[in-house]
Design an enzyme around this catalytic site. Sequence first.
Site, PDB file in Angstrom:
ATOM      1  N   CYS A 106       0.955  -1.000   0.062  1.00 51.08           N
ATOM      2  CA  CYS A 106       0.186   0.011   0.125  1.00 51.08           C
ATOM      3  C   CYS A 106       0.840   1.670  -0.078  1.00 51.08           C
ATOM      4  O   CYS A 106       1.306   1.334  -0.860  1.00 51.08           O
ATOM      5  CB  CYS A 106      -0.500   0.178   1.496  1.00 51.08           C
ATOM      6  SG  CYS A 106      -2.416   0.962   0.259  1.00 51.08           S
TER       7      CYS A 106
ATOM      8  N   HIS B  88      -3.297  -6.022   1.362  1.00 50.55           N
ATOM      9  CA  HIS B  88      -2.864  -6.285   2.120  1.00 50.55           C
ATOM     10  C   HIS B  88      -2.614  -7.445   2.139  1.00 50.55           C
ATOM     11  O   HIS B  88      -3.778  -8.232   3.356  1.00 50.55           O
ATOM     12  CB  HIS B  88      -3.575  -5.337   3.302  1.00 50.55           C
ATOM     13  CG  HIS B  88      -3.485  -3.256   3.454  1.00 50.55           C
ATOM     14  ND1 HIS B  88      -2.812  -3.259   3.913  1.00 50.55           N
ATOM     15  CD2 HIS B  88      -4.250  -2.701   2.285  1.00 50.55           C
ATOM     16  CE1 HIS B  88      -2.565  -2.118   3.702  1.00 50.55           C
ATOM     17  NE2 HIS B  88      -3.876  -1.849   3.389  1.00 50.55           N
TER      18      HIS B  88
ATOM     19  N   GLU C  54      -0.782  -8.850   5.088  1.00 55.29           N
ATOM     20  CA  GLU C  54      -0.251  -8.568   6.657  1.00 55.29           C
ATOM     21  C   GLU C  54      -1.844  -8.684   6.654  1.00 55.29           C
ATOM     22  O   GLU C  54      -2.067  -8.812   8.116  1.00 55.29           O
ATOM     23  CB  GLU C  54       0.574  -7.645   6.674  1.00 55.29           C
ATOM     24  CG  GLU C  54      -0.458  -6.249   6.848  1.00 55.29           C
ATOM     25  CD  GLU C  54      -0.728  -5.642   5.881  1.00 55.29           C
ATOM     26  OE1 GLU C  54      -1.029  -4.545   5.862  1.00 55.29           O
ATOM     27  OE2 GLU C  54      -0.775  -5.886   4.506  1.00 55.29           O
TER      28      GLU C  54
END
EC number: 6.3.5.3
Length: 222
Positions: free
Chosen positions: A86, A194, A196
């Site tokens: 990002c 994302h 994560e």
Amino acid sequence: MKAAVITFPGSNCDRDLATAFEKAGADVTRVWHKDTALPEGVDVVGVPGGFSFGDYLRCGAIAARSPIAAAMIRHAERGGYVLGICNGFQVLTETGLLPGALMRNAGLKFICRRVDLRVATADSAFTSGWAAGDAVRFPIAHHDGNYTADPETLARLRGEDRVAFTYLDNPNGSMEDIAGILSANRRVLGLMPHPERAVEEAQGGADGMGLFRALLGGMALV
């Protein structure tokens, strides 16, 4: 394997990224934007999402000129791995480690939801846990995720098999549905979604762990 996760003023995904690396088995060190060197023996640098320096000037522009960014560039130029997610992807384009730019979303609105992605290549440590064409689902949360590049750059990315992920239903207007790209040596990955935030089923899916496990496994083989 050793990972370093950078924190800039305005980062808000650095803890998530550190946790994902740890869940995959990495020894993680957190580094501050004013640090002038990375920890000894670091294998991969994580550049997290958020709004570094408030997105002033351009998203990632100030972070790309911070002391730790210079150390990250040296790490990448020596063949080290870098993962930018990002805002981290935006930082990587601002440093020149990846080509192109991330512009305002075509709809001119912040987008925060899960999206379906296609793994465009399995030929990288980051994506080697999948086959090309596999579908994965990651969250997105961005206002400036519209990947833009000149025709020559787009042709080079296609020709060199450097598009890592594409959107199945393009949410932001990115050229050629691009969600993530690789460097020429395939050791730097930038992506807007994302992974994560998708490392536990409690988060709505754990597809992101595929990236972190593959990366650590791939680095161990080098």
